[in-house]
Design a protein around this motif. Structure first.
Motif, PDB file in Angstrom:
ATOM      1  N   LYS A  21       8.223  12.294  -4.014  1.00  0.00           N
ATOM      2  CA  LYS A  21       6.906  12.926  -4.107  1.00  0.00           C
ATOM      3  C   LYS A  21       5.996  12.407  -2.996  1.00  0.00           C
ATOM      4  CE  LYS A  21       3.955  15.594  -6.198  1.00  0.00           C
ATOM      5  NZ  LYS A  21       4.066  17.025  -5.964  1.00  0.00           N
ATOM      6  N   ALA A  22       6.049  11.110  -2.741  1.00  0.00           N
ATOM      7  CA  ALA A  22       5.239  10.524  -1.664  1.00  0.00           C
ATOM      8  C   ALA A  22       5.649  11.117  -0.317  1.00  0.00           C
ATOM      9  CB  ALA A  22       5.378   9.005  -1.668  1.00  0.00           C
ATOM     10  N   MET A  31       5.716   6.064  -0.384  1.00  0.00           N
ATOM     11  CA  MET A  31       7.163   6.224  -0.269  1.00  0.00           C
ATOM     12  C   MET A  31       7.894   4.898  -0.416  1.00  0.00           C
ATOM     13  SD  MET A  31       9.581   7.736   2.661  1.00  0.00           S
ATOM     14  CE  MET A  31      10.612   6.309   2.763  1.00  0.00           C
ATOM     15  N   VAL A  32       7.305   3.816   0.073  1.00  0.00           N
ATOM     16  CA  VAL A  32       7.978   2.515   0.001  1.00  0.00           C
ATOM     17  C   VAL A  32       7.441   1.621  -1.110  1.00  0.00           C
ATOM     18  CG1 VAL A  32       8.637   2.577   2.436  1.00  0.00           C
ATOM     19  CG2 VAL A  32       6.510   1.426   1.759  1.00  0.00           C
ATOM     20  N   ALA A  33       6.567   2.152  -1.965  1.00  0.00           N
ATOM     21  CA  ALA A  33       5.982   1.352  -3.042  1.00  0.00           C
ATOM     22  C   ALA A  33       7.054   0.780  -3.968  1.00  0.00           C
ATOM     23  CB  ALA A  33       4.976   2.179  -3.840  1.00  0.00           C
ATOM     24  N   GLY A  34       8.171   1.465  -4.107  1.00  0.00           N
ATOM     25  CA  GLY A  34       9.258   1.014  -4.963  1.00  0.00           C
ATOM     26  C   GLY A  34      10.357   0.281  -4.216  1.00  0.00           C
ATOM     27  N   ARG A  51      10.247  -3.771   4.182  1.00  0.00           N
ATOM     28  CA  ARG A  51       9.441  -2.666   3.652  1.00  0.00           C
ATOM     29  C   ARG A  51       8.341  -2.249   4.629  1.00  0.00           C
ATOM     30  NH1 ARG A  51       7.388  -4.344  -1.620  1.00  0.00           N
ATOM     31  NH2 ARG A  51       5.948  -5.590  -0.393  1.00  0.00           N
ATOM     32  N   GLU A  52       7.683  -3.224   5.283  1.00  0.00           N
ATOM     33  CA  GLU A  52       6.588  -2.898   6.187  1.00  0.00           C
ATOM     34  C   GLU A  52       7.100  -2.126   7.410  1.00  0.00           C
ATOM     35  OE1 GLU A  52       2.827  -2.383   7.675  1.00  0.00           O
ATOM     36  OE2 GLU A  52       3.524  -2.809   5.654  1.00  0.00           O
ATOM     37  N   VAL A  53       8.261  -2.498   7.933  1.00  0.00           N
ATOM     38  CA  VAL A  53       8.853  -1.776   9.072  1.00  0.00           C
ATOM     39  C   VAL A  53       9.223  -0.357   8.650  1.00  0.00           C
ATOM     40  CG1 VAL A  53      10.794  -1.727  10.697  1.00  0.00           C
ATOM     41  CG2 VAL A  53       9.682  -3.908  10.159  1.00  0.00           C
TER      42      VAL A  53
END
Length: 136
Positions: A21-22, A31-34, A51-53
């Motif tokens: 959904k993101a 999108m990377v929250a999980g 995750r940050e990259v």
């Protein structure tokens, strides 16, 4: 299937649904929250380490070549490895504006590795590869 395993499956599905959904909303942070902080993503020609990259590269993609795209995804399998790891295999593809289907040549098989940390299922690693070998 035990109730707890069904709950684990539902939690993993929710992580994917939120990520998809993101993507559809062009939201790299969502999108990377999980994803775990030390998550890796390997795609043809790239290793995104952390995750940050991954977030930074997706933000650039959503502002450029992946602007206004969504994904089509089909889960092929899910298996648990011990009590705190799971491997999900899917067939996916990027759906570009104006398209209703992803062409076979653009589909990838993806492996998602999930880890349960502090009671929460998170993506620890992602890897994809074209469904069709070049020239097929």
């Amino acid at each position: 299937m035990s109730d707890s395993r069904a709950e684990d499956e539902a939690a993993i599905q929710a992580v994917l649904a939120d990520s998809y959904k993101a993507w559809e909303n062009g939201d790299a942070e969502g999108m990377v929250a999980g994803y775990t902080a030390d998550a890796t993503a390997i795609m043809t020609g790239s290793l995104r380490d952390g995750r940050e990259v991954i977030r930074e590269s997706m933000a650039l993609a959503f502002a450029g070549p992946l602007k206004n795209t969504s994904t089509q995804n089909r889960q092929l399998s899910l298996r648990f490895v011990g009590g705190d790891a799971a491997i999900l295999v899917s067939e996916s593809g990027v759906l570009f504006p104006g398209r209703t289907e992803v062409p076979d040549a653009a589909k990838v098989n993806a492996t998602w590795v999930f880890e349960k940390r502090d009671g929460r299922w998170l993506v620890a690693a992602y890897h994809n590869s074209p469904v069709l070998a070049p020239g097929q």
